[in-house]
Design a protein around this motif. Structure first.
Motif, PDB file in Angstrom:
ATOM      1  N   GLY A 279      11.709 -20.606   7.501  1.00 26.82           N
ATOM      2  CA  GLY A 279      10.654 -20.808   6.499  1.00 26.82           C
ATOM      3  C   GLY A 279       9.797 -19.566   6.303  1.00 26.82           C
ATOM      4  N   TRP A 280       9.985 -18.540   7.152  1.00 26.37           N
ATOM      5  CA  TRP A 280       9.175 -17.318   7.067  1.00 26.37           C
ATOM      6  C   TRP A 280      10.062 -16.084   6.996  1.00 26.37           C
ATOM      7  N   ILE A 281       9.601 -15.069   6.288  1.00 27.68           N
ATOM      8  CA  ILE A 281      10.335 -13.812   6.203  1.00 27.68           C
ATOM      9  C   ILE A 281       9.495 -12.703   6.822  1.00 27.68           C
ATOM     10  N   GLU A 282      10.045 -12.070   7.850  1.00 28.49           N
ATOM     11  CA  GLU A 282       9.318 -10.980   8.518  1.00 28.49           C
ATOM     12  C   GLU A 282       9.315  -9.783   7.589  1.00 28.49           C
ATOM     13  N   PHE A 283       8.141  -9.204   7.388  1.00 28.47           N
ATOM     14  CA  PHE A 283       8.106  -8.249   6.295  1.00 28.47           C
ATOM     15  C   PHE A 283       7.503  -6.883   6.585  1.00 28.47           C
ATOM     16  N   MET A 284       6.356  -6.812   7.257  1.00 31.08           N
ATOM     17  CA  MET A 284       5.751  -5.476   7.368  1.00 31.08           C
ATOM     18  C   MET A 284       4.773  -5.350   8.517  1.00 31.08           C
ATOM     19  N   GLY A 285       4.430  -4.082   8.757  1.00 30.81           N
ATOM     20  CA  GLY A 285       3.391  -3.762   9.726  1.00 30.81           C
ATOM     21  C   GLY A 285       2.106  -3.485   8.977  1.00 30.81           C
ATOM     22  N   ALA A 286       0.986  -3.829   9.601  1.00 31.02           N
ATOM     23  CA  ALA A 286      -0.299  -3.622   8.927  1.00 31.02           C
ATOM     24  C   ALA A 286      -1.417  -3.663   9.966  1.00 31.02           C
ATOM     25  N   GLY A 287      -2.632  -3.561   9.495  1.00 30.76           N
ATOM     26  CA  GLY A 287      -3.769  -3.675  10.405  1.00 30.76           C
ATOM     27  C   GLY A 287      -4.996  -3.018   9.822  1.00 30.76           C
ATOM     28  N   LEU A 288      -6.069  -3.031  10.622  1.00 30.98           N
ATOM     29  CA  LEU A 288      -7.288  -2.341  10.202  1.00 30.98           C
ATOM     30  C   LEU A 288      -7.212  -0.901  10.703  1.00 30.98           C
ATOM     31  N   ILE A 289      -7.526   0.041   9.834  1.00 33.35           N
ATOM     32  CA  ILE A 289      -7.343   1.460  10.178  1.00 33.35           C
ATOM     33  C   ILE A 289      -8.155   1.814  11.433  1.00 33.35           C
ATOM     34  N   HIS A 290      -7.487   2.449  12.371  1.00 31.90           N
ATOM     35  CA  HIS A 290      -8.108   2.794  13.652  1.00 31.90           C
ATOM     36  C   HIS A 290      -9.287   3.752  13.426  1.00 31.90           C
ATOM     37  N   PRO A 291     -10.413   3.507  14.127  1.00 31.25           N
ATOM     38  CA  PRO A 291     -11.583   4.396  13.952  1.00 31.25           C
ATOM     39  C   PRO A 291     -11.237   5.872  14.161  1.00 31.25           C
ATOM     40  N   ASN A 292     -10.314   6.157  15.090  1.00 27.41           N
ATOM     41  CA  ASN A 292      -9.937   7.568  15.325  1.00 27.41           C
ATOM     42  C   ASN A 292      -9.320   8.199  14.087  1.00 27.41           C
ATOM     43  N   VAL A 293      -8.560   7.397  13.337  1.00 25.12           N
ATOM     44  CA  VAL A 293      -7.908   7.917  12.130  1.00 25.12           C
ATOM     45  C   VAL A 293      -8.971   8.176  11.064  1.00 25.12           C
ATOM     46  N   LEU A 294      -9.925   7.263  10.925  1.00 29.11           N
ATOM     47  CA  LEU A 294     -11.001   7.465   9.946  1.00 29.11           C
ATOM     48  C   LEU A 294     -11.814   8.712  10.303  1.00 29.11           C
ATOM     49  N   ARG A 295     -12.111   8.839  11.583  1.00 30.78           N
ATOM     50  CA  ARG A 295     -12.923   9.987  12.034  1.00 30.78           C
ATOM     51  C   ARG A 295     -12.208  11.302  11.772  1.00 30.78           C
ATOM     52  N   GLU A 296     -10.884  11.294  11.872  1.00 34.06           N
ATOM     53  CA  GLU A 296     -10.110  12.535  11.702  1.00 34.06           C
ATOM     54  C   GLU A 296     -10.482  13.227  10.390  1.00 34.06           C
ATOM     55  N   TRP A 297     -10.807  12.431   9.342  1.00 34.24           N
ATOM     56  CA  TRP A 297     -11.198  13.053   8.077  1.00 34.24           C
ATOM     57  C   TRP A 297     -12.656  12.812   7.721  1.00 34.24           C
ATOM     58  N   GLY A 298     -13.460  12.672   8.784  1.00 33.43           N
ATOM     59  CA  GLY A 298     -14.905  12.668   8.580  1.00 33.43           C
ATOM     60  C   GLY A 298     -15.420  11.391   7.942  1.00 33.43           C
ATOM     61  N   ILE A 299     -14.650  10.299   8.036  1.00 32.83           N
ATOM     62  CA  ILE A 299     -15.164   9.034   7.517  1.00 32.83           C
ATOM     63  C   ILE A 299     -15.797   8.290   8.690  1.00 32.83           C
ATOM     64  N   ASP A 300     -17.028   7.876   8.514  1.00 31.01           N
ATOM     65  CA  ASP A 300     -17.774   7.250   9.607  1.00 31.01           C
ATOM     66  C   ASP A 300     -17.327   5.799   9.765  1.00 31.01           C
ATOM     67  N   PRO A 301     -16.692   5.459  10.904  1.00 37.47           N
ATOM     68  CA  PRO A 301     -16.174   4.080  11.080  1.00 37.47           C
ATOM     69  C   PRO A 301     -17.287   3.037  11.164  1.00 37.47           C
ATOM     70  N   ASP A 302     -18.533   3.492  11.387  1.00 42.23           N
ATOM     71  CA  ASP A 302     -19.620   2.506  11.382  1.00 42.23           C
ATOM     72  C   ASP A 302     -20.050   2.170   9.959  1.00 42.23           C
ATOM     73  N   GLU A 303     -19.725   3.073   9.031  1.00 43.89           N
ATOM     74  CA  GLU A 303     -20.094   2.829   7.633  1.00 43.89           C
ATOM     75  C   GLU A 303     -18.933   2.171   6.874  1.00 43.89           C
ATOM     76  N   TYR A 304     -17.736   2.678   7.126  1.00 41.36           N
ATOM     77  CA  TYR A 304     -16.566   2.182   6.388  1.00 41.36           C
ATOM     78  C   TYR A 304     -15.535   1.581   7.334  1.00 41.36           C
ATOM     79  N   THR A 305     -14.843   0.555   6.840  1.00 44.82           N
ATOM     80  CA  THR A 305     -13.644   0.080   7.541  1.00 44.82           C
ATOM     81  C   THR A 305     -12.530   0.057   6.503  1.00 44.82           C
ATOM     82  N   GLY A 306     -11.309  -0.165   6.972  1.00 45.96           N
ATOM     83  CA  GLY A 306     -10.217  -0.164   6.006  1.00 45.96           C
ATOM     84  C   GLY A 306      -9.004  -0.882   6.549  1.00 45.96           C
TER      85      GLY A 306
END
Ligand code: PHE
Length: 340
Positions: A279-306
């Motif tokens: 009844g289900w089709i396995e399809f993809m990987g996903a998640g909330l962007i890791h704070p370290n990845v956001l920080r890598e380009w100067g995006i403040d993880p306390d202000e933004y999530t993704g």
């Protein structure tokens, strides 16, 4: 000698004027003006003449040579212009002729499904980008929270380009930081393209396949936004409502990470061949962007999530059209392609 010269000139001018090919014109030119040409031979005889004759006849021959050279050139221009005129007349194509509706040609199913997927995301406000096929170790791994010694590097068997620090992109996630760097937050992006892995090939694994990556960064983004976005796109593609199920999954660049399944659009979840009775089709990987990845380009993880997700486009097309073997996509077999 002057009489001889006159006859030669008259005959030659007639001959030149009737020639129609460049090659025969050049032959004739050599026969008259070449090293052993008839006019050159006359010129050679001048040295045996009296001083008086040398002057008059020498001058006459040189003037004749100038007229003949001009005649050759004029005829060459005539021949070339005639050639161009012929080509214009015969090779003319009327680009305004209406194209017959049924050319028998169509877009490849991967292209067609990608266009549908992008259309659906565009309606939700996403911008679409193409993924780089050759990238760096940094974009493909380090910038995604996968340092050199991290065992997660082994999750994707990589084609390394010797001595350059470059790799064939193993995932469209390699574009996440590139897009973040150039666009900043907030952002809604879809990135699609070919990715490459050193896989053993079978019916469900290829070394070259297409992925579609999604990335949203804004204030207060949660897994609920991810769920709604994916449900909307998949319902668009299959033309009926599907549901989304999430299970824990591990990808170093998301936290939490999830594996996403969707309810089988063919049996509405009751179980069939396509969903292997689950009844289900396995399809993809996903998640909330890791704070370290956001920080890598100067995006403040306390202000933004993704959130971010990535799925195999080949797999979606296979589900859509019940294609049993992934190897068909790389195989230029018209019998396969003509079915779509
Ligand atoms: N890049 C992962 C893969 O190729 C999929 C993924 C994308 C997972 C985005 C999480 C977030 O397997």
């Amino acid at each position: 000698m002057l009489a001889k010269l006159q006859t030669l000139e008259q005959n030659s001018l007639v001959q030149i004027s009737v020639l129609t090919s460049e090659a025969s014109l050049i032959d004739l030119r050599n026969a008259i003006l070449g090293k052993n040409g008839s006019l050159t031979e006359l010129l050679k005889g001048v040295k045996d003449l009296s001083d008086e004759d040398k002057k008059t006849i020498g001058k006459a021959i040189n003037e004749c040579k100038i007229r003949m050279t001009a005649a050759f050139e004029a005829q060459l221009a005539v021949i070339k212009n005639r050639l161009i005129a012929d080509r214009l007349a015969n090779e003319f194509e009327d680009v305004t002729t209406p194209v017959s509706e049924d050319t028998g040609n169509h877009l490849h199913p991967i292209t067609r499904t990608l266009m549908k997927v992008e259309d659906s995301f565009k309606r939700m406000g996403f911008d679409c980008y193409e993924s780089n096929e050759v990238t760096t170790e940094y974009w493909n791994f380090d910038s995604l929270n996968i340092p050199k010694t991290h065992p997660a590097r082994d999750m994707q068997d990589t084609f390394w380009l010797e001595g350059t620090g470059n790799v064939l992109a193993t995932q469209t996630s390699s574009m996440q930081n590139i897009i973040m760097k150039s666009k900043g937050a907030p952002i809604k992006a879809i990135i699609s393209g070919r990715v490459f892995r050193n896989e053993d090939i079978d019916a469900t694994h290829e070394n070259t396949f297409y992925q579609v990556e999604g990335m949203v960064i804004d204030r207060d983004i949660t897994l609920a936004n991810l769920k709604y976005t994916l449900r909307t796109m998949l319902s668009d593609i299959f033309g009926r409502e599907v549901s989304i199920r999430m299970r824990p999954g591990y990808f170093p660049f998301v936290e939490p990470g999830v594996e996403v399944d969707f309810s089988c659009p063919f049996c509405s979840g009751t179980g069939c061949k396509i969903c292997k009775k689950s009844g289900w089709i396995e399809f993809m990987g996903a998640g909330l962007i890791h704070p370290n990845v956001l920080r890598e380009w100067g995006i403040d993880p306390d202000e933004y999530t993704g959130f971010a997700f990535g799925f195999g486009l080949n797999r979606l097309v296979m589900i859509e059209y019940s294609i049993p073997d992934m190897r068909y996509f790389q195989n230029p077999n018209l019998a396969f392609l003509k079915q779509f």
